[in-house]
Design a protein around this motif. Structure first.
Motif, mmCIF file in Angstrom:
data_model
loop_
_atom_site.group_PDB
_atom_site.id
_atom_site.type_symbol
_atom_site.label_atom_id
_atom_site.label_comp_id
_atom_site.label_asym_id
_atom_site.label_seq_id
_atom_site.Cartn_x
_atom_site.Cartn_y
_atom_site.Cartn_z
ATOM 1 N N HIS A 36 -5.278 -4.200 3.943
ATOM 2 C CA HIS A 36 -3.848 -4.025 3.719
ATOM 3 C C HIS A 36 -3.123 -5.205 4.342
ATOM 4 O O HIS A 36 -3.547 -5.726 5.377
ATOM 5 C CB HIS A 36 -3.371 -2.709 4.346
ATOM 6 C CG HIS A 36 -1.899 -2.456 4.191
ATOM 7 N ND1 HIS A 36 -1.005 -2.575 5.233
ATOM 8 C CD2 HIS A 36 -1.166 -2.090 3.107
ATOM 9 C CE1 HIS A 36 0.212 -2.285 4.801
ATOM 10 N NE2 HIS A 36 0.135 -1.992 3.511
ATOM 11 N N THR A 42 5.484 -1.404 6.209
ATOM 12 C CA THR A 42 5.439 -0.403 5.145
ATOM 13 C C THR A 42 6.461 0.704 5.357
ATOM 14 O O THR A 42 6.498 1.349 6.405
ATOM 15 C CB THR A 42 4.040 0.203 5.035
ATOM 16 O OG1 THR A 42 3.102 -0.855 4.784
ATOM 17 C CG2 THR A 42 3.967 1.211 3.890
ATOM 18 N N LEU A 45 5.109 4.363 0.066
ATOM 19 C CA LEU A 45 3.794 4.175 -0.555
ATOM 20 C C LEU A 45 3.581 5.285 -1.573
ATOM 21 O O LEU A 45 3.835 6.463 -1.272
ATOM 22 C CB LEU A 45 2.705 4.217 0.516
ATOM 23 C CG LEU A 45 1.286 3.803 0.098
ATOM 24 C CD1 LEU A 45 1.218 2.305 -0.182
ATOM 25 C CD2 LEU A 45 0.289 4.167 1.193
ATOM 26 N N ARG A 52 -0.171 1.230 -7.587
ATOM 27 C CA ARG A 52 0.218 1.528 -6.201
ATOM 28 C C ARG A 52 1.528 0.809 -5.898
ATOM 29 O O ARG A 52 1.603 -0.413 -5.930
ATOM 30 C CB ARG A 52 -0.863 1.081 -5.217
ATOM 31 C CG ARG A 52 -0.534 1.459 -3.784
ATOM 32 C CD ARG A 52 -1.711 1.228 -2.861
ATOM 33 N NE ARG A 52 -1.970 -0.164 -2.597
ATOM 34 C CZ ARG A 52 -3.141 -0.759 -2.793
ATOM 35 N NH1 ARG A 52 -4.172 -0.093 -3.284
ATOM 36 N NH2 ARG A 52 -3.292 -2.050 -2.515
ATOM 37 N N GLU A 54 4.639 -0.004 -3.291
ATOM 38 C CA GLU A 54 4.868 -0.095 -1.849
ATOM 39 C C GLU A 54 6.200 -0.781 -1.596
ATOM 40 O O GLU A 54 6.530 -1.787 -2.227
ATOM 41 C CB GLU A 54 3.745 -0.874 -1.166
ATOM 42 C CG GLU A 54 3.883 -0.928 0.355
ATOM 43 C CD GLU A 54 2.643 -1.483 1.051
ATOM 44 O OE1 GLU A 54 2.606 -1.495 2.291
ATOM 45 O OE2 GLU A 54 1.703 -1.907 0.335
ATOM 46 N N THR A 56 8.554 -2.461 1.507
ATOM 47 C CA THR A 56 8.458 -2.976 2.868
ATOM 48 C C THR A 56 9.855 -3.269 3.408
ATOM 49 O O THR A 56 10.792 -3.531 2.648
ATOM 50 C CB THR A 56 7.600 -4.250 2.953
ATOM 51 O OG1 THR A 56 8.307 -5.350 2.354
ATOM 52 C CG2 THR A 56 6.267 -4.055 2.257
ATOM 53 N N GLY A 223 3.301 5.781 5.687
ATOM 54 C CA GLY A 223 2.823 5.535 4.331
ATOM 55 C C GLY A 223 1.816 6.590 3.929
ATOM 56 O O GLY A 223 0.718 6.637 4.476
#
Length: 251
Positions: A36, A42, A45, A52, A54, A56, A223
């Motif tokens: 990762h 993060t 998620l 996937r 995500e 941030t 996450g």
């Protein structure tokens, strides 16, 4: 000793008896892990249709990301304009919604390119976000979860968590069985919640995933993403070097 016991019993009686037992404790069973980005703070998620997603955070480096879940290869990334601070993110049909922390702005994105398609405002802080079939569930750093329309983002209701001391839900995951999983900030606990009643159904102890050496320079666990069609979840954290595939197991 007899006097001490008597005082203890009298104290319990005066308080109405012993405390109610808390929610059951669960544990994490690790199935495997993968790399990762250790530079990713993060905040959200999720895995949908093999992608996937995500989100941030942090000023000047916040982003929205998409990757192929099978290979881990990044397929899209969009940076947030400074000084926006990215928070939770979820896909609701043809919209990917991304929260901002104190900017009071929710950004609507294209689910493939993550290009911005619109914005709407909300009051208060944005923390975690997940999607149920007919509504979004949002956290804001308090024990209250807010429900929102998945298309307009308008507030449709709320619920306050009960049955657990000082809950502070952060990142959220809406599971297929209707429950919601929440990172309990700033701990290594994950709360399993009935969003209709606010009841905390279980507390999952998720500490110890990273080794002592790996924890250096990292921040909190944050996450959670259910892997569709399985009983497994992905877990990671802010600046974590690994993404874990796990099961949540009752003790």
């Amino acid at each position: 000793m007899a006097v001490a016991v008597l005082v203890s019993l009298l104290g319990a009686a005066a308080c109405g008896g012993s405390e109610e037992p808390g929610p059951p404790r669960w544990r994490v069973e690790v199935i495997g892990s993968s790399p990762h980005d250790p530079g990713a703070f993060t905040q959200g998620l999720e895995v949908v249709d093999g992608v996937r997603y995500e989100s941030t955070g942090m000023w000047g480096v916040s982003s929205a990301r998409a990757a192929d879940q099978a290979t881990g290869a990044e397929t899209a990334r969009v940076d947030l304009p400074d000084p926006m601070f990215g928070e939770g993110m979820t896909r609701a049909g043809a919209i990917v919604w991304q929260l901002t922390w104190k900017d009071e702005v929710a950004i609507a994105r294209d689910p493939v390119t993550l290009a911005e398609t619109g914005r709407t405002r909300y009051e208060g802080e944005g923390w975690g976000l997940c999607a149920q079939p007919q509504r979004l569930v949002m956290s804001d750093g308090t024990p209250t979860l807010t429900f929102r329309d998945p298309v307009t983002f308008a507030k449709t209701g709320s619920v306050t968590l009960t049955g657990y001391r000082d809950p502070k839900p952060n990142e959220l995951d809406c599971a297929p069985d209707g429950t919601v999983y929440a990172n309990n900030y700033p701990s290594d606990e994950i709360l399993r919640i009935d969003p209709d009643t606010g009841q905390v159904l279980a507390v999952i102890e998720a500490g110890g995933l990273l080794s002592r050496g790996e924890r250096a320079g990292t921040d909190v666990l944050n996450g959670i993403a259910h892997l569709p069609g399985t009983d497994r979840f992905l877990l990671t954290g802010k600046y974590w070097p690994r993404l874990f595939e796990v099961r949540f197991v009752p003790k």
